[in-house]
Design an enzyme around this catalytic site. Structure first.
Site, mmCIF file in Angstrom:
data_model
loop_
_atom_site.group_PDB
_atom_site.id
_atom_site.type_symbol
_atom_site.label_atom_id
_atom_site.label_comp_id
_atom_site.label_asym_id
_atom_site.label_seq_id
_atom_site.Cartn_x
_atom_site.Cartn_y
_atom_site.Cartn_z
ATOM 1 N N THR B 43 0.757 -0.992 0.324
ATOM 2 C CA THR B 43 -0.040 0.060 -0.034
ATOM 3 C C THR B 43 0.798 1.240 -0.318
ATOM 4 O OG1 THR B 43 -2.108 -1.094 1.029
ATOM 5 C CG2 THR B 43 -1.743 1.499 1.175
ATOM 6 N N SER B 48 -3.322 7.554 -1.723
ATOM 7 C CA SER B 48 -2.786 9.479 -2.307
ATOM 8 C C SER B 48 -2.130 9.610 -2.024
ATOM 9 C CB SER B 48 -4.053 9.808 -1.878
ATOM 10 O OG SER B 48 -5.058 9.059 -2.092
ATOM 11 N N ALA B 49 -0.567 9.673 -1.425
ATOM 12 C CA ALA B 49 0.748 10.670 -0.837
ATOM 13 C C ALA B 49 0.531 11.323 -0.509
ATOM 14 C CB ALA B 49 1.349 11.210 -1.848
ATOM 15 N N HIS B 52 -2.654 14.178 5.888
ATOM 16 C CA HIS B 52 -4.103 14.381 6.167
ATOM 17 C C HIS B 52 -3.728 15.052 7.414
ATOM 18 C CE1 HIS B 52 -6.938 12.249 2.693
ATOM 19 N NE2 HIS B 52 -5.535 10.655 3.366
ATOM 20 N N LYS B 252 -12.200 8.214 1.399
ATOM 21 C CA LYS B 252 -12.397 10.168 1.192
ATOM 22 C C LYS B 252 -12.862 10.050 -0.486
ATOM 23 C CE LYS B 252 -9.132 10.695 5.250
ATOM 24 N NZ LYS B 252 -8.932 9.760 5.218
ATOM 25 N N ILE B 338 -4.181 -0.628 9.104
ATOM 26 C CA ILE B 338 -3.761 0.835 8.344
ATOM 27 C C ILE B 338 -4.258 1.119 7.390
ATOM 28 C CG2 ILE B 338 -1.529 2.003 8.738
ATOM 29 C CD1 ILE B 338 -1.804 1.062 10.949
ATOM 30 N N CYS B 409 14.065 12.229 -18.610
ATOM 31 C CA CYS B 409 12.534 12.863 -18.108
ATOM 32 C C CYS B 409 12.840 13.389 -17.505
ATOM 33 C CB CYS B 409 11.879 11.464 -18.155
ATOM 34 S SG CYS B 409 11.727 10.730 -20.109
ATOM 35 N N CYS B 444 8.297 9.063 -20.617
ATOM 36 C CA CYS B 444 8.441 7.863 -21.380
ATOM 37 C C CYS B 444 8.511 6.861 -20.363
ATOM 38 C CB CYS B 444 10.612 8.049 -22.411
ATOM 39 S SG CYS B 444 11.305 7.246 -21.459
ATOM 40 N N CYS B 449 15.835 4.961 -21.269
ATOM 41 C CA CYS B 449 16.873 4.300 -19.490
ATOM 42 C C CYS B 449 16.973 3.429 -18.927
ATOM 43 C CB CYS B 449 16.684 5.642 -18.248
ATOM 44 S SG CYS B 449 15.394 5.488 -17.262
#
Lengths: 421, 483
Positions: B43, B48-49, B52, B252, B338, B409, B444, B449
């Site tokens: 996970t 969503s990084a 909160h 959410k 979690i 990139c 890319c 690479c």
């Protein structure tokens, strides 16, 4: 800060031709920057033949074609070559151009040039851009990446292969993987026609009995760690999968040949106006962008079907850059070009009215036409037209417009290229 | 015996790695067991990084307590570990008068939870702050402390720091059985076994399976699929805050947020599934994301997609984090369920779990001491993309490998890739390099690479090309030589 007359960014066929042509026009102080270890660009991995039929009148392999230019470039006293060098930024400031680059030997390079030629080529569209559902296992490669592994590194990415997209690299790799002992099960093409060259469909698929499935796409990827299968489905005229046509094809590699994208990050960074259709810069007949002294040519400008045309175009850019450095500026106003009624784009997008030589307009159509007529007109005046037995998106077409025709046009006129039913 | 530890942590996600780091302050011997070829593979790499602030969690719950505490620790932690973090603010947007009471309820709940700076915005204020957001919005709850973080880099940095401080990391260690013998747990993986006095179960969606290995059936983890799309940095700027819709009982809702690396992230969908190993995306889910995001940002057509992916939330039937010793054995400590706001809470969860584990050992008469030479941070990784020209010039003179750009990139040099491979808990595969230094993360997607990174991995790890994998296991890129 080292100063050059012209800095060419990219040492593939486009960059080399531009640099050599600039030298031929009397420029003595040219720097060519290439990110790979050697000159040649993508041609180095294109070990098949078919290059040079138009330009040299003989059939060469990619490395042979590149070598003709690389030998001259390396021998030239006017051209300095730096390989393994990555350009990080190009900026236009008060009539000079600042190029920032980095490599192992020199570290960070801050360079200036009177003119810059952008010749960075293009990249392949990756899987993510297609948004195919399913897992994300190993075994999904762009066709060009597979080509590098097979042709340059000598390794096989798989032995049961499905190819999605019938672009030329996909077709070439279908044959290449077959010759290396892999089973290429099919080439799926979303569109009802192939975007590759007819000669490649015949020589790479038909000759090896590899089925080309038109109006068909991959809708799901299977396999947790490594690819195990793909689900394909037929698509309707809106390119949506048709329920009930799904078929699961076991395979260990999926090669993608689903489009090429000009690599224009530097072009955008220096502020050049862009063409939404080509994804390249807007240029004039010398391939000068909207930024004075910045030129673009080859696949960074628009994706070409044949390297021969890349060379021809890049010679125009090299000559244009040389003229610019020598203070020759076009006068006499401009006309713009436009593709309509089936013509997707036209390059160049701008043409000066005062020309000493005829100007070639390159264009591509958006679908397959049989026995169609294409023409160039300005308002109601038809400047050129021709009948073509077949027009296809995969093949570039052109029209030649003569200097007197251009001179007769009003300033700011629009030249329209179109298909007439 | 070298394979005998005071504490074994099962699961190298953000909770497991941060707990390992917290415990590395002590002289206890700690092992971190990860079933994949790298940490942060569950996970932690697909969420969503978002950091909160804690207005959403039920007051008094573990979620509320840990979220508020964890998010307050996050900035300092990220600075210490050199992990990308940005305080961009977050907005919960109400799209009809019906949703206004919900916003007000969230405000009150957030204030009760101790969230700072919360306020309601009028429709006009919202438009001013986020011009792309729907004109039909009636208002929003603004949380100025809402932030974004790179979750997998946080776990990787924590693992690196933990290993530097003496923690043993065992990768490809999939715990299949746990037995209790002579006051020790024996944790068995195929062909391998370690023993530990105390176990911390931080196994994410597998936490209930791990608990059942000691006969603890007190909770059930339901994997809940969340699909995301990640857009190219060309789309950066569509919104600057993280934009939420009003939360529902499935989570959410679909958010649109900038990422710390200048991309745009949209998602997640929410769908309960059965298979804990199923990380596939669905065409329906991906289509749905477009529809739902348009509620927030109507004019926005998703384009320049770099990739799409699925993450599994570890939803627990108890609807709260389970942070406690097992009733079956007090030496077995759970960190289960979690799900969101797990990332935000992770710094606090880690400290709490470390306390629980130390407490459990103390009950058996083992008193740890603090290490005098503990390193809180890690060496700042080189990022040539972010360096000034002068600094880069000096650096390349010192080490030319930083002057050779491998990933065009994302402008990643050979030197950075070598660092990623040779760091403690370093990269063993292509995805590991990608998550550490972003080579292959750009538009890319490693087309150019990938071949170079593969060669570097083969060279540095002294393995043949055919043995280099995308992400461990059977994910080899190449099958053998050409004819």
């Amino acid at each position: 800060m080292s100063n050059y007359d012209i800095i060419v960014i990219g040492g593939g066929p486009a960059g080399m031709a531009a640099a050599l042509e600039a030298e031929k026009h009397g420029v003595k102080n040219i720097l060519l920057l290439e990110r790979a270890e050697t000159l040649g660009g993508i041609l180095e991995q294109c070990i098949h033949t078919g290059f040079g039929l138009h330009f040299f009148g003989e059939e060469l392999s990619g490395p042979e074609y590149a070598d003709r230019f690389a030998v001259q470039t390396e021998a030239s006293c006017a051209i300095t070559v730096k390989t393994d060098t990555m350009v990080l930024d190009v900026q236009a400031q008060d009539g000079t151009h600042i190029v920032t680059a980095v490599n192992k030997e020199d570290g960070l390079l801050a360079l200036t040039a009177a003119a810059v030629v952008l010749a960075m080529g293009c990249r392949e569209r990756p899987r993510g851009a297609l948004n195919i559902a399913g897992t994300r296992p190993a075994g999904i490669l762009s066709a060009g990446t597979a080509q590098k592994y097979v042709n340059l590194d000598g390794y096989m990415p798989g032995k049961e292969v499905v190819i999605l997209g019938s672009g030329d690299i996909g077709l070439i790799m279908a044959r290449r993987m077959t010759l290396e002992g892999a089973k290429v099960k099919m080439v799926c093409e979303l569109m009802p026609y192939s975007s590759g060259l007819t000669r490649n469909i015949v020589q790479c698929l038909d000759d090896f009995d590899i089925p080309l499935k038109l109006s068909c796409t991959v809708i799901e990827i299977h396999g947790a760690e490594h690819l195990e299968a793909v689900t394909i489905a037929k698509v309707d005229e809106n390119r949506r999968p048709i329920a009930g046509t799904e078929e699961t094809i076991p395979c260990d590699s999926l090669l993608l040949s689903v489009g090429l994208i000009p690599e224009n990050e530097l072009t955008r960074a220096c502020g050049a106006a862009m063409d939404r259709v080509t994804s390249g810069a807007v240029v004039n007949e010398s391939r000068e962008t909207s930024i004075p002294g910045v030129f673009a040519c080859g696949n960074v400008l628009h994706v070409h079907d044949l390297v021969d045309y890349v060379t021809l175009e890049s010679q125009l850019a090299g000559a244009g850059a040389a003229d610019y450095v020598q203070g020759k500026r076009a006068t006499g106003g401009e006309v713009t070009t436009q593709g309509i009624n089936g013509v997707r784009y036209v390059v160049p997008q701008r043409v000066g009215r005062a020309q000493s030589e005829a100007v070639k307009l390159y264009f591509r159509v958006g679908q397959v036409y049989k026995n169609a007529c294409v023409r160039v007109r300005c308002g109601d005046t038809i400047l050129a037209q021709k009948k073509r037995p077949r027009l296809a998106p995969g093949e570039m077409e052109d029209f030649l417009i003569k200097p007197d025709q251009l001179a007769s046009l009003p300033h700011d006129a629009v030249l329209t290229v179109e298909v007439v039913a | 015996m070298s394979d005998c530890y005071d504490i074994a942590i099962v699961g190298g996600g953000v909770v497991g790695t941060l707990t390992a780091r917290a415990l590395s302050r002590t002289n206890l011997s700690v092992v971190l067991l990860e079933r994949c070829n790298d940490v942060a593979m569950g996970t932690t790499k697909a969420n969503s990084a978002i950091v909160h602030t804690g207005f959403d969690a039920k007051p008094g719950s573990m979620k509320a307590k840990m979220n508020v505490a964890g998010s307050k620790m996050m900035r300092t932690l990220c600075e210490t570990l050199h992990v990308p973090f940005k305080n961009n603010g977050s907005l919960v947007v109400g799209f009809s008068e019906d949703e206004r009471p919900e916003l007000e309820a969230l405000l009150v709940r957030g204030q009760n939870n101790g969230v700072e700076g919360l306020r309601l915005l009028s429709a006009e204020e919202l438009q001013q702050m986020e011009p792309m957001v729907s004109k039909t919005a009636v208002g929003a709850l603004y949380a100025p402390t809402g932030s974004i973080v790179s979750p997998f880099e946080l776990a990787i940095a924590a693992a690196e720091n933990a290993v530097r401080n003496g923690v043993t990391l065992l990768r490809n260690f999939e715990v299949e059985a746990i037995t209790w013998q002579e006051d020790m747990f024996a944790l068995c993986a195929p062909n391998r076994q370690i023993t530990a006095r105390t176990v911390v179960n931080a196994a994410g969606v597998h936490a209930d399976d791990i608990a059942r290995m000691i006969g603890d059936d007190s909770f059930h983890i339901q994997p809940r699929r969340g699909e995301y799309v990640l857009l190219d940095s060309s789309q950066n700027g569509v919104v600057s805050n993280t934009i939420f819709q009003c939360p529902s009982k499935m989570g959410k809702g679909v958010l649109i947020a900038p990422t710390v690396h200048g991309n745009v992230l949209i998602g997640p969908s929410a769908e309960d599934i059965e298979d804990k190993y199923d990380l596939s995306t669905t065409s329906a889910g991906l289509r749905n994301i477009q529809t739902i995001v348009n509620r927030s940002v109507p004019a926005y057509v998703i384009r320049d997609i770099i990739t799409s992916f699925t993450g599994l939330r570890a939803h627990c039937d108890k609807d709260d984090f389970i942070l406690r010793a097992s009733e079956v054995n007090p030496q077995f400590i759970h960190a289960a369920g979690i799900e969101s706001p797990g990332l935000s809470a992770a710094p606090a969860i880690a400290e709490y779990l470390a306390e629980l584990a130390i407490g459990a050992l103390a009950a058996r008469g083992i008193q740890p001491t603090e290490k005098a030479d503990w390193l809180a941070g890690r060496t700042e990784p080189v990022r040539i993309k972010e360096m000034s020209p002068e600094a880069l010039r000096t650096l390349v003179r010192k080490n030319p490998a930083y002057g050779r750009v491998v990933c065009r990139c994302e402008t990643v040099s050979e030197g950075e890739i070598l660092d990623a491979i040779h760091a403690p808990a370093g990269a063993l595969d292509l995805d590991g390099v990608k998550r550490r230094v972003r080579a292959g993360m750009g538009r890319c997607q490693g087309g150019f690479c990938g071949t170079k990174v593969l060669a570097i991995l083969a060279e540095e790890l002294k393995i043949p090309y055919e043995a280099v994998t995308k992400c461990g296991g059977a994910s080899q890129i190449l099958i053998g030589k050409t004819k």
